[in-house]
Design a protein around this motif. Structure first.
Motif, PDB file in Angstrom:
ATOM      1  N   GLY A  40       0.860  -1.165   0.122  1.00 26.94           N
ATOM      2  CA  GLY A  40      -0.074   0.100  -0.034  1.00 26.94           C
ATOM      3  C   GLY A  40       0.791   1.327   0.051  1.00 26.94           C
ATOM      4  O   GLY A  40       2.268   1.072  -0.091  1.00 26.94           O
ATOM      5  N   GLY A  41       0.256   2.466   0.361  1.00 21.61           N
ATOM      6  CA  GLY A  41       0.879   3.572   0.143  1.00 21.61           C
ATOM      7  C   GLY A  41      -0.060   4.944   0.444  1.00 21.61           C
ATOM      8  O   GLY A  41      -1.057   4.907   0.424  1.00 21.61           O
ATOM      9  N   TRP A  42       0.698   5.973   0.269  1.00 23.37           N
ATOM     10  CA  TRP A  42       0.105   7.201   0.562  1.00 23.37           C
ATOM     11  C   TRP A  42      -0.309   8.137  -0.565  1.00 23.37           C
ATOM     12  O   TRP A  42       0.850   8.230  -1.595  1.00 23.37           O
ATOM     13  N   ASP A  43      -1.340   8.461  -1.123  1.00 19.28           N
ATOM     14  CA  ASP A  43      -1.697   9.181  -2.349  1.00 19.28           C
ATOM     15  C   ASP A  43      -1.496  10.773  -2.122  1.00 19.28           C
ATOM     16  O   ASP A  43      -1.814  11.431  -3.149  1.00 19.28           O
ATOM     17  N   GLY A  44      -0.877  11.368  -1.084  1.00 17.45           N
ATOM     18  CA  GLY A  44      -0.880  12.606  -1.115  1.00 17.45           C
ATOM     19  C   GLY A  44      -2.128  13.326  -0.703  1.00 17.45           C
ATOM     20  O   GLY A  44      -2.136  14.800  -0.928  1.00 17.45           O
ATOM     21  N   LYS A  45      -3.027  12.820  -0.136  1.00 16.23           N
ATOM     22  CA  LYS A  45      -4.275  13.379   0.311  1.00 16.23           C
ATOM     23  C   LYS A  45      -4.443  13.221   1.868  1.00 16.23           C
ATOM     24  O   LYS A  45      -3.851  12.583   2.608  1.00 16.23           O
ATOM     25  N   PHE A  46      -5.163  14.279   2.544  1.00 10.54           N
ATOM     26  CA  PHE A  46      -5.672  14.339   3.747  1.00 10.54           C
ATOM     27  C   PHE A  46      -7.130  14.592   3.912  1.00 10.54           C
ATOM     28  O   PHE A  46      -7.383  15.336   3.457  1.00 10.54           O
ATOM     29  N   LYS A  47      -7.774  13.649   4.364  1.00 13.31           N
ATOM     30  CA  LYS A  47      -9.252  13.843   4.591  1.00 13.31           C
ATOM     31  C   LYS A  47      -9.759  14.075   3.088  1.00 13.31           C
ATOM     32  O   LYS A  47     -10.620  14.798   2.913  1.00 13.31           O
ATOM     33  N   GLY A  48      -9.311  13.192   2.270  1.00  9.80           N
ATOM     34  CA  GLY A  48      -9.731  13.368   0.921  1.00  9.80           C
ATOM     35  C   GLY A  48      -9.307  14.608   0.040  1.00  9.80           C
ATOM     36  O   GLY A  48      -9.942  14.789  -1.094  1.00  9.80           O
ATOM     37  N   LYS A  49      -8.341  15.423   0.571  1.00 12.42           N
ATOM     38  CA  LYS A  49      -8.133  16.699  -0.138  1.00 12.42           C
ATOM     39  C   LYS A  49      -6.572  16.624  -0.396  1.00 12.42           C
ATOM     40  O   LYS A  49      -5.869  16.195   0.546  1.00 12.42           O
ATOM     41  N   ASP A  50      -6.154  17.067  -1.397  1.00  9.84           N
ATOM     42  CA  ASP A  50      -4.819  17.100  -1.837  1.00  9.84           C
ATOM     43  C   ASP A  50      -4.041  18.072  -0.800  1.00  9.84           C
ATOM     44  O   ASP A  50      -4.471  19.013  -0.458  1.00  9.84           O
ATOM     45  N   VAL A  51      -2.694  17.564  -0.273  1.00  9.02           N
ATOM     46  CA  VAL A  51      -1.832  18.404   0.646  1.00  9.02           C
ATOM     47  C   VAL A  51      -1.213  19.230  -0.145  1.00  9.02           C
ATOM     48  O   VAL A  51      -0.858  19.135  -1.314  1.00  9.02           O
ATOM     49  N   ALA A  52      -0.520  20.241   0.387  1.00 13.65           N
ATOM     50  CA  ALA A  52       0.536  21.207  -0.368  1.00 13.65           C
ATOM     51  C   ALA A  52       1.514  20.608  -0.824  1.00 13.65           C
ATOM     52  O   ALA A  52       1.968  19.557  -0.130  1.00 13.65           O
ATOM     53  N   GLN A  53       2.293  20.949  -1.792  1.00 12.07           N
ATOM     54  CA  GLN A  53       3.794  20.424  -2.218  1.00 12.07           C
ATOM     55  C   GLN A  53       4.708  20.891  -1.010  1.00 12.07           C
ATOM     56  O   GLN A  53       4.377  21.883  -0.513  1.00 12.07           O
ATOM     57  N   GLY A  54       5.520  20.021  -0.872  1.00 10.12           N
ATOM     58  CA  GLY A  54       6.588  20.165   0.212  1.00 10.12           C
ATOM     59  C   GLY A  54       7.155  19.241   1.012  1.00 10.12           C
ATOM     60  O   GLY A  54       7.014  18.049   0.241  1.00 10.12           O
ATOM     61  N   VAL A  55       7.689  19.398   2.028  1.00 11.25           N
ATOM     62  CA  VAL A  55       8.514  18.205   2.705  1.00 11.25           C
ATOM     63  C   VAL A  55       7.536  17.542   3.638  1.00 11.25           C
ATOM     64  O   VAL A  55       7.250  18.376   4.597  1.00 11.25           O
ATOM     65  N   TYR A  56       7.327  16.348   3.664  1.00  9.80           N
ATOM     66  CA  TYR A  56       6.605  15.608   4.900  1.00  9.80           C
ATOM     67  C   TYR A  56       7.782  14.664   5.496  1.00  9.80           C
ATOM     68  O   TYR A  56       8.865  14.775   5.154  1.00  9.80           O
ATOM     69  N   TYR A  57       7.195  13.735   6.468  1.00 13.43           N
ATOM     70  CA  TYR A  57       8.133  12.784   7.334  1.00 13.43           C
ATOM     71  C   TYR A  57       7.193  11.558   7.263  1.00 13.43           C
ATOM     72  O   TYR A  57       6.173  11.316   7.372  1.00 13.43           O
ATOM     73  N   VAL A  58       7.962  10.512   7.013  1.00 11.48           N
ATOM     74  CA  VAL A  58       7.753   8.979   7.297  1.00 11.48           C
ATOM     75  C   VAL A  58       8.266   8.430   8.269  1.00 11.48           C
ATOM     76  O   VAL A  58       9.745   8.378   8.419  1.00 11.48           O
ATOM     77  N   LEU A  59       7.534   7.501   9.091  1.00 13.14           N
ATOM     78  CA  LEU A  59       7.996   6.716  10.162  1.00 13.14           C
ATOM     79  C   LEU A  59       7.714   5.302   9.768  1.00 13.14           C
ATOM     80  O   LEU A  59       6.337   5.103   9.632  1.00 13.14           O
ATOM     81  N   VAL A  60       8.507   4.580   9.485  1.00 13.99           N
ATOM     82  CA  VAL A  60       8.144   3.092   9.250  1.00 13.99           C
ATOM     83  C   VAL A  60       8.883   2.312  10.303  1.00 13.99           C
ATOM     84  O   VAL A  60       9.996   2.170  10.718  1.00 13.99           O
ATOM     85  N   LYS A  61       7.898   1.314  10.824  1.00 14.94           N
ATOM     86  CA  LYS A  61       8.437   0.145  11.665  1.00 14.94           C
ATOM     87  C   LYS A  61       7.878  -1.276  11.122  1.00 14.94           C
ATOM     88  O   LYS A  61       6.718  -1.298  10.930  1.00 14.94           O
ATOM     89  N   ALA A  62       9.235  -1.872  10.857  1.00 17.15           N
ATOM     90  CA  ALA A  62       8.621  -3.277  10.232  1.00 17.15           C
ATOM     91  C   ALA A  62       9.419  -4.429  10.856  1.00 17.15           C
ATOM     92  O   ALA A  62      10.644  -4.161  11.476  1.00 17.15           O
ATOM     93  N   LYS A  63       9.193  -5.607  10.618  1.00 18.54           N
ATOM     94  CA  LYS A  63       9.904  -6.675  11.068  1.00 18.54           C
ATOM     95  C   LYS A  63      10.243  -7.829   9.970  1.00 18.54           C
ATOM     96  O   LYS A  63       9.104  -8.207   9.188  1.00 18.54           O
ATOM     97  N   GLY A  64      11.075  -8.387   9.715  1.00 20.58           N
ATOM     98  CA  GLY A  64      11.602  -9.407   8.880  1.00 20.58           C
ATOM     99  C   GLY A  64      11.242 -10.809   9.247  1.00 20.58           C
ATOM    100  O   GLY A  64      11.470 -10.972  10.434  1.00 20.58           O
ATOM    101  N   ALA A  65      11.298 -11.689   8.337  1.00 17.13           N
ATOM    102  CA  ALA A  65      11.001 -13.083   8.489  1.00 17.13           C
ATOM    103  C   ALA A  65      12.442 -13.619   9.288  1.00 17.13           C
ATOM    104  O   ALA A  65      12.167 -14.630   9.890  1.00 17.13           O
ATOM    105  N   ASP A  66      13.356 -12.804   8.957  1.00 12.09           N
ATOM    106  CA  ASP A  66      14.559 -13.230   9.679  1.00 12.09           C
ATOM    107  C   ASP A  66      15.005 -12.729  10.907  1.00 12.09           C
ATOM    108  O   ASP A  66      16.050 -12.602  11.525  1.00 12.09           O
TER     109      ASP A  66
END
Length: 239
Positions: free
Chosen positions: A190-216
């Motif tokens: 999945g992923g983010w389409d650049g919208k918030f509450k159905g409306k396009d957000v402004a061009q600019g810098v955002y921030y992502v936080l990802v937490k994941a675990k592998g099978a290993d």
């Protein structure tokens, strides 16, 4: 007389064939069926994929009429055959693999009929049998630093880079520069389409936080800037 004799012999031969088929020795031909990354169902004896992977195992037993069958699936990791981590007792069983490494699967089957028995157990699997193999790859995950949700069908969604594999846990969250949560998803596809509450957000810098675990067992903690570029075109270059 000769015609009647020939017909009688033909019936006797046919009956003999049917009896042999009905009283034949039981056999097994274990197989493994799974759905690959492109959505196609595959049936193989040796599988190499990423986790999580659900596989259905079938005995494919034949000539079992009149025989009492007992099935025992042995799941073990390479190098630990004497200590299987899982036993299953169905003719057909499914299991989801979430640990990296090489998994081997043997079907110990016993067929009995009166005082007769046919066994595909330890001796068979150490001499003639070839275990099914499921190899689960090591984990991999990378996140891009930019995307361009301008509707041109190219890089419109911010998501994990292609090639991610063997992730058994995943959560990504997008924040704006004030720390407000805008979107989150738990499927690496999945992923983010650049919208918030159905409306396009402004061009600019955002921030992502990802937490994941592998099978290993590997843990991913990814924090990075995300450049949202609405004016990007195919002829431009992402940073």
């Amino acid at each position: 007389m000769n015609i009647r004799f020939s017909i009688s012999m033909a019936f006797l031969l046919l009956a003999s064939v049917l009896v042999r088929a009905q009283t034949g020795v039981p056999t097994i031909a274990p197989s493994a069926t799974y759905t690959d990354s492109e959505g196609n169902e595959q049936t193989e004896t040796n599988i190499s994929e990423s986790a999580p992977l659900t596989v259905t195992f079938r005995a494919n037993a034949e000539n079992t009429d009149g025989w009492t069958a007992h099935y025992e699936w042995h799941f073990y990791k390479e190098g630990s055959r004497e200590k299987p981590y899982l036993l299953r007792y169905e003719e057909e069983t499914s299991y989801t693999f979430v640990e990296a490494g090489t998994h081997l699967i043997e079907l110990w089957a016993t067929f009995t009929q009166g005082n007769d028995s046919v066994n595909y157990t330890n001796e068979y699997w150490t001499t003639d049998g070839e275990p099914l193999t499921v190899s689960i790859s090591e984990s991999k995950l990378e996140m891009p630093n930019a995307f361009s949700p301008n509707g041109d069908g190219i890089n419109d969604v911010y998501k994990a880079k292609s090639g991610y594999q063997s992730l058994v846990e995943f959560e990504a969250t997008i924040f704006n520069r004030w720390g407000q949560k805008l979107y989150s998803w738990t499927d690496p596809a999945g992923g983010w389409d650049g919208k918030f509450k159905g409306k396009d957000v402004a061009q600019g810098v955002y921030y992502v936080l990802v937490k994941a675990k592998g099978a290993d067992g590997r843990k991913f903690n990814i924090r990075r800037d995300v450049n949202l570029l609405r004016g990007f075109t195919e002829k431009s270059s992402l940073p």
